[in-house]
Scaffold this active site. Structure first.
Site, PDB file in Angstrom:
ATOM      1  N   ALA A  89       0.831  -1.205   0.000  1.00  0.00           N
ATOM      2  CA  ALA A  89       0.000   0.000   0.000  1.00  0.00           C
ATOM      3  C   ALA A  89       0.867   1.257   0.000  1.00  0.00           C
ATOM      4  CB  ALA A  89      -0.900   0.006   1.226  1.00  0.00           C
ATOM      5  N   ASP A  90       0.487   2.205  -0.846  1.00  0.00           N
ATOM      6  CA  ASP A  90       1.132   3.522  -0.785  1.00  0.00           C
ATOM      7  C   ASP A  90       0.214   4.439   0.029  1.00  0.00           C
ATOM      8  OD1 ASP A  90      -0.964   4.236  -2.471  1.00  0.00           O
ATOM      9  OD2 ASP A  90       0.288   4.342  -4.265  1.00  0.00           O
ATOM     10  N   SER A  91       0.546   5.714   0.106  1.00  0.00           N
ATOM     11  CA  SER A  91      -0.242   6.628   0.948  1.00  0.00           C
ATOM     12  C   SER A  91      -1.681   6.768   0.452  1.00  0.00           C
ATOM     13  CB  SER A  91       0.434   7.995   1.030  1.00  0.00           C
ATOM     14  OG  SER A  91       0.583   8.553  -0.254  1.00  0.00           O
ATOM     15  N   ASP A  93      -3.420   4.421  -1.135  1.00  0.00           N
ATOM     16  CA  ASP A  93      -4.095   3.182  -0.748  1.00  0.00           C
ATOM     17  C   ASP A  93      -4.518   3.231   0.720  1.00  0.00           C
ATOM     18  OD1 ASP A  93      -3.854   1.850  -3.243  1.00  0.00           O
ATOM     19  OD2 ASP A  93      -1.802   1.249  -2.753  1.00  0.00           O
ATOM     20  N   THR A  94      -3.637   3.754   1.560  1.00  0.00           N
ATOM     21  CA  THR A  94      -3.945   3.843   2.991  1.00  0.00           C
ATOM     22  C   THR A  94      -5.129   4.763   3.235  1.00  0.00           C
ATOM     23  OG1 THR A  94      -1.624   3.416   3.523  1.00  0.00           O
ATOM     24  CG2 THR A  94      -2.981   4.349   5.270  1.00  0.00           C
TER      25      THR A  94
END
Length: 138
Positions: A89-91, A93-94
């Site tokens: 997960a990237d930012s 996705d978070t």
């Protein structure tokens, strides 16, 4: 002497040694203090924190949502201590995971809280806290 009713306890310190106690994560630092008496090492902790962990059903629901949001296969290993970044997960996705959790549980996560969520367990613990807060103010 005060008694505090809790369903589970998580002990944490600044140490990186992890043991499993009653199915919950406990990180205690073993510090040898000269000699060991009767075969038991001395335990010293620089910080002691007691917190209630989220219910298993909440953790499982968060795992389900994380798998869906990150398009992970059904047989992917996602544990409570899985970090979102490790799962890919990237930012963005978070942020999407947090938004989905808000919708699913009917809560609102403040921005400063959402920035501190890095694992499934942290998300589940925050959800439990916010749901309880919502229920007590309703």
């Amino acid at each position: 002497m005060a008694a505090v009713p809790v369903t589970c306890v998580r002990l944490t310190t600044t140490s990186m040694h992890t043991n499993q106690i009653l199915g919950k994560t406990s990180t205690l630092k073993l510090v040898p203090m000269g000699r060991v008496t009767r075969g038991f090492p001395c335990l010293r902790t620089s910080r002691f924190q007691i917190s209630c962990s989220a219910k298993p059903e909440t953790v499982n629901k968060v795992i389900e949502i994380v798998k869906t949001q990150l398009a992970l296969s059904a047989d992917s290993e996602v544990a409570p201590d899985s970090k979102f970044a490790t799962l890919g997960a990237d930012s963005l996705d978070t942020v999407e995971i947090v938004m989905t959790l808000e919708e699913e549980f009917g809560i609102s996560v403040e921005e400063e809280n959402s920035q501190n969520i890095t694992t499934v367990q942290e998300a589940a613990d925050l959800i439990e806290k916010l749901v309880e807060k919502k229920n007590t103010t309703a």
